[in-house]
Structure formats: structure tokens, C-alpha cells
Design an enzyme around this catalytic site. Structure first.
Site, PDB file in Angstrom:
ATOM      1  N   GLU A   1     -16.677  14.123  -7.319  1.00 44.06           N
ATOM      2  CA  GLU A   1     -17.615  13.453  -8.338  1.00 44.06           C
ATOM      3  C   GLU A   1     -17.473  13.922  -9.539  1.00 44.06           C
ATOM      4  O   GLU A   1     -18.551  13.798 -10.313  1.00 44.06           O
ATOM      5  CB  GLU A   1     -18.803  13.382  -7.793  1.00 44.06           C
ATOM      6  CG  GLU A   1     -18.835  12.499  -6.234  1.00 44.06           C
ATOM      7  CD  GLU A   1     -20.449  11.965  -5.831  1.00 44.06           C
ATOM      8  OE1 GLU A   1     -21.108  12.629  -6.378  1.00 44.06           O
ATOM      9  OE2 GLU A   1     -20.240  11.392  -4.927  1.00 44.06           O
TER      10      GLU A   1
ATOM     11  N   TYR B   1     -19.933  22.227   0.722  1.00 40.23           N
ATOM     12  CA  TYR B   1     -19.645  22.050  -0.669  1.00 40.23           C
ATOM     13  C   TYR B   1     -19.558  23.505  -1.447  1.00 40.23           C
ATOM     14  O   TYR B   1     -19.214  23.189  -2.599  1.00 40.23           O
ATOM     15  CB  TYR B   1     -20.977  21.233  -1.269  1.00 40.23           C
ATOM     16  CG  TYR B   1     -20.995  19.852  -0.591  1.00 40.23           C
ATOM     17  CD1 TYR B   1     -21.182  19.541   0.793  1.00 40.23           C
ATOM     18  CD2 TYR B   1     -20.416  18.598  -1.550  1.00 40.23           C
ATOM     19  CE1 TYR B   1     -21.328  18.171   0.989  1.00 40.23           C
ATOM     20  CE2 TYR B   1     -20.140  17.409  -0.692  1.00 40.23           C
ATOM     21  CZ  TYR B   1     -20.780  17.049   0.421  1.00 40.23           C
ATOM     22  OH  TYR B   1     -20.641  15.979   0.920  1.00 40.23           O
TER      23      TYR B   1
ATOM     24  N   TYR C   1     -22.610  11.396   5.729  1.00 44.45           N
ATOM     25  CA  TYR C   1     -23.608  12.226   4.736  1.00 44.45           C
ATOM     26  C   TYR C   1     -24.897  12.148   5.435  1.00 44.45           C
ATOM     27  O   TYR C   1     -25.489  10.938   5.136  1.00 44.45           O
ATOM     28  CB  TYR C   1     -23.082  11.905   3.151  1.00 44.45           C
ATOM     29  CG  TYR C   1     -23.988  13.022   2.361  1.00 44.45           C
ATOM     30  CD1 TYR C   1     -23.848  14.034   1.869  1.00 44.45           C
ATOM     31  CD2 TYR C   1     -25.493  12.583   2.094  1.00 44.45           C
ATOM     32  CE1 TYR C   1     -24.231  14.677   0.978  1.00 44.45           C
ATOM     33  CE2 TYR C   1     -26.175  13.238   1.119  1.00 44.45           C
ATOM     34  CZ  TYR C   1     -25.607  14.456   0.591  1.00 44.45           C
ATOM     35  OH  TYR C   1     -26.437  15.328  -0.161  1.00 44.45           O
TER      36      TYR C   1
ATOM     37  N   GLU D   1     -17.514  10.988   2.027  1.00 40.55           N
ATOM     38  CA  GLU D   1     -19.159  10.953   2.436  1.00 40.55           C
ATOM     39  C   GLU D   1     -19.063   9.417   2.865  1.00 40.55           C
ATOM     40  O   GLU D   1     -18.593   8.598   2.008  1.00 40.55           O
ATOM     41  CB  GLU D   1     -19.924  11.089   1.404  1.00 40.55           C
ATOM     42  CG  GLU D   1     -19.842  12.575   0.829  1.00 40.55           C
ATOM     43  CD  GLU D   1     -20.455  12.848  -0.457  1.00 40.55           C
ATOM     44  OE1 GLU D   1     -21.432  11.885  -0.810  1.00 40.55           O
ATOM     45  OE2 GLU D   1     -20.747  13.911  -0.972  1.00 40.55           O
TER      46      GLU D   1
END
Ligand code: NAG
Length: 450
Positions: A162, A91, A294, A263
Site C-alpha cells: 500500500e 507484515y 484480514y 487482504e
């Protein structure tokens, strides 16, 4: 939510590699890049399914790059190989650091990476997106591309994670994320790089998932994505109908780009990872190309399968019971052979119209900030890393080429408000939003019903 073989085996492979007139190279420096055709991914002529995990030791708060430190990645790569995964998602990566050792060890284990090109300090601020789309931000994003595209096992870059996380105000950030996607693809083309895949990872927001997907696949070719991915926690140890995944197949049939779950991994009702059976079944493979569980490490939000000790993430790796479950599910449900019923032609979607769940009132994208255009010809240069000054308010002091209709830059805005938006949220960060949204929704429905 966000999140690297062995010197001995590497040496053995190198040693075993014939030296004369053979096309076979040492595996550690040669993996086949993943490509997209129609609505599927390919490794050479074989269809490729994402069978991976999210890898974010320390959690989103720690904001560490596990691929920059061999003491972190190497023990985990042994686990990845043991699990039998083929992709890890990371990430937040440090574009000022070297990644050779981790990336080579991953390649040697036949594992690809899907990377978020942004990070908490260099990202689109969902609370005030226009000023956060600036040259400093793009320089950081492009520097991530420069650092990772040289490794053929870099499968994909996420242009955002997101950023849009509700059916109201945050949808207004979609234009800036799409502009970022366009700019990343242009950067890859103009720098003469191999065609790496760029796409957005959407939050699990059911009310505008289709609009989001269509938005990122509408307009001219240069503005569209190479794939679409969304996060989905609806399986909960059920089945394809109860989870609603059958509808998600139906609704995305004909979408025209590869789709995967960026995810998955509900923690209700135990974790046997039946998601993998569904994802690899002929009910889903015509539309979906796998997913990322995830997550690998156990963090505060309790989604992990391995407990890592030591604050610097270099300690012992303890396998939790879910580790075995995931390993079993991956071995029981292998990637299907054949083409999985994919569609060989790419298609675009119609741009969604503005409505109460989708407040995007223009399909016109913000132009690339003038100051960022020089990166296309000269390269991005040294990246700022994860601890630079940050870009979210950089346009108040630098480029800040305003987007059409973006309004003026508010130079009095507080930097602390940046913390409220713009980057990945873990399930735990996000839960209050989802829950308060659901409570508000059902309260409203309840009130109307009475
Ligand atoms: C599927 O599409 C229908 C019709 O447009 C819509 O009502 C429903 O919410 C969609 N479901 C999902 C899970 O996307």
C-alpha cells in the site's frame, strides 16, 4: 495493514521416519516450495490457492515480529492448523533474529508464509520516495531474504504494501517500489537462491488498480513481478455481482501473472466469509488464486477473530465468534480439484500511460544505488532489525545514488514527515484517507450535478 508444532508431533514424525533408502524426509524440514506457472501458483504439480490470514499480533503500531518468538507463534500455529489455513502473512519481520522454531512449526503444519520485506523504519517513504530508495534500505530488505529464503515454506516476499494509496501524488512512489521488486529478484538470482516469488501488495484504490497492476507487469522480464496482489474490502457479505468481484475477474482476465487478495474481510453486515466461496468458485479461479483474511488477532481496528491477552502477545488466545465462521467457511469451501481453468502462459502488460490517476511519467526505473551492488556479490550481512536507525533518510548521509529524474536529496527534511508515509496502513489508519477522498469526490460530483 500487516501483521508460527507441536514438539510432540514433530518428535513423532521424526521417530516414524524410516532411516534407510527412502526419499521421504521428516516433514518438519521438508515442504514443497510454491512456484508460479502462467497465472497460477503450484505446489508440485497441484495448483495452490492462498487460503490464509494476516498475522500481526499487536497491530501495525506494535511492530513486533511474531515469528521471532516461539512463545507468540506456537500457540497461534495450533489455531492456524485448527482453522485449516495454508498461508500466513506477516507484515514486519526482524532480520537480525532467528526464526527457526516458528518457521519449522509452521512447516510441520503445512503452512507457508508471505512476508513483507520492509517495515516501518526500512521502507520507501511515499511522501518523498527518491531519497528513501537507498543502500541502507536495500540492505535491510536483502537481509530479510537471507533469513527467510532458507525455509522452503517461505512462499513469497512483498516488495511493498500500500505504498501507493491514492490516485495522485503517491503514485509517484511506484517507480521506487518497482525498482525494489527488481532488486529483490536480482538478489535472489545472484545469490543462487531458490526462486522465491516477489510481488507488490496494492491498496484498495479502484481508480488506478489496473494501472498499478499493469505497471508491475510491464517492461523487461527482470523488472516485472512474479505475482500481483491487492487488498479488497468490497465483499461485505454480499455476492459476486454486488461486490463487483465479477468485474474484477473480467478486468484482470489475461493479466498473465498469478493474482490473489493480499487482504480481504469487510466487517459490514456481519462476517460469514462468503469471500471464500467466491474465491474458490469456477467464476474466480481462472484469474484469482485465493486470498488472505484480514486479520487473525483482534486489534484496535476490530478486524480480528482471536483476542490475545497480555501486552507481550504471549497470553491466552480467546476465539471470538468470527473464528468459528472462518473455520466453517474454509471447511465448507475447500480448494477446488483440477487446474481451476488457469492460463499456462505468462504474459506481460503494456505500461500504463500517465494520466490524472497515474502520475508516473517515466517507465525508466531508478538504478540500484552503487553502494548496494556489493550485496549482490558479498551478501547483505547482518540485518538491522526493526529498531535500527532506519533508512528513510539514510541517503542524506550515505549512498543516495539518485534515480534518473529524482531530484536532489533534501537534507533539511524532517524525519517526522517519514511517519506520514511509506508504510502499511491498517484499515483504521487508512479510513480517514479513503473517507475524505470519497467525501471530496462526491462533494465534487454533487456540486457538478447541481
Ligand atoms: C474495469 O474496467 C473498466 C473499463 O476499463 C473500468 O471502467 C472499471 O473501473 C474497471 N473496474 C474495476 C473494478 O477495476
Amino acid at each position: 495493514m500487516r501483521s508460527a508444532t507441536l514438539v510432540a508431533s514433530l518428535a513423532a514424525v521424526v521417530a516414524a521416519t524410516p532411516t534407510k533408502s527412502t526419499p521421504q524426509k521428516p516433514r518438519a524440514v521438508s515442504v514443497e516450495p510454491i512456484t508460479a506457472t502462467g497465472n497460477a501458483f503450484f505446489k508440485g504439480s497441484e495448483r495452490f490457492y492462498v487460503r490464509g490470514v494476516a498475522y500481526q499480533p499487536g497491530g501495525s503500531g506494535a511492530n513486533i515480529d511474531p515469528l521471532a518468538d516461539p512463545k507468540v507463534c506456537l500457540p497461534d500455529i495450533k489455531k492456524f492448523a485448527d482453522l485449516g489455513i495454508n498461508v500466513v502473512r506477516v507484515y514486519s519481520v526482524d532480520n537480525s533474529k532467528d526464526h527457526k522454531e516458528c518457521m519449522t512449526a509452521l512447516a510441520d503444519a503445512d503452512i507457508y508464509v508471505a512476508l513483507d520485506a520492509n517495515n516501518p523504519k526500512y521502507s520507501i517513504n511515499r511522501a518523498d520516495p527518491a531519497p528513501s530508495y537507498n543502500a541502507d534500505y536495500l540492505q535491510s530488505v536483502f537481509a530479510v531474504i537471507d533469513e527467510f529464503i532458507k525455509y522452503d515454506n517461505t512462499m513469497a516476499f512483498f516488495s511493498g504494501n500500500e505504498v501507493i494509496h491514492d490516485e495522485a501524488d503517491t503514485t509517484k512512489s511506484a517507480r521506487y517500489v518497482k525498482a525494489t521488486t527488481r532488486d529483490m529478484r536480482q538478489y535472489i538470482r545472484e545469490r543462487g537462491y531458490r526462486k522465491a516469488l516477489v510481488g507488490y501488495s496494492a491498496a484498495d484504490v479502484s481508480t488506478n488498480r489496473i494501472q498499478t497492476a499493469n505497471y508491475f507487469n510491464c517492461g523487461t522480464e527482470d523488472e516485472r513481478s512474479d505475482f500481483f496482489a491487492f487488498n479488497d474490502y468490497s465483499w461485505c457479505d454480499t455476492d459476486i455481482v454486488t461486490s463487483g468481484w465479477d468485474v474484477k475477474v473480467k478486468n484482470f482476465t489475461g493479466y498473465g501473472l498469478p493474482i490473489f487478495l493480499s487482504e480481504y474481510g469487510c466487517t459490514k453486515n456481519g462476517r460469514t466469509f462468503g469471500e471464500i466461496e467466491a474465491l474458490m468458485s469456477d467464476q474466480m479461479t481462472p484469474v484469482y488464486s485465493g486470498g488472505l483474511m484480514y486479520e487473525y488477532s483482534m486489534e484496535e481496528n476490530k478486524f480480528g477473530i482471536v483476542q490475545i491477552s497480555g501486552k507481550d502477545q504471549t497470553g491466552n488466545r480467546e476465539e471470538l465468534p468470527e473464528y468459528k465462521s472462518l473455520k466453517n467457511a474454509l471447511s465448507k469451501y475447500p480448494a477446488p480439484t483440477g487446474d481451476g481453468g488457469f492460463t499456462s502462459t505468462t504474459a506481460s502488460a503494456a505500461c500504463p500511460t500517465k494520466d490524472s490517476n497515474w502520475l508516473v511519467d517515466s517507465t525508466l526505473l531508478p538504478a540500484m544505488p552503487e553502494k548496494a551492488k556489493v550485496y549482490l556479490s558479498d551478501g547483505a550481512g547482518k540485518g538491522p532489525g526493526l529498531n535500527g536507525p532506519g533508512s528513510q533518510w539514510a541517503s542524506t548521509t550515505s549512498s543516495g545514488d539518485a534515480a534518473p529524474g529524482s531530484g536532489s536529496v533534501d537534507s533539511t527534511a524532517s524525519p517526522s514527515s517519514a511517519a506520514a508515509g511509506g508504510f502499511a496502513m491498517s484499515p483504521v489508519d487508512r479510513a480517514p484517507f479513503v473517507i475524505s477522498g470519497l467525501v471530496a469526490f462526491f462533494t465534487l460530483v454533487g456540486a457538478l450535478a447541481l
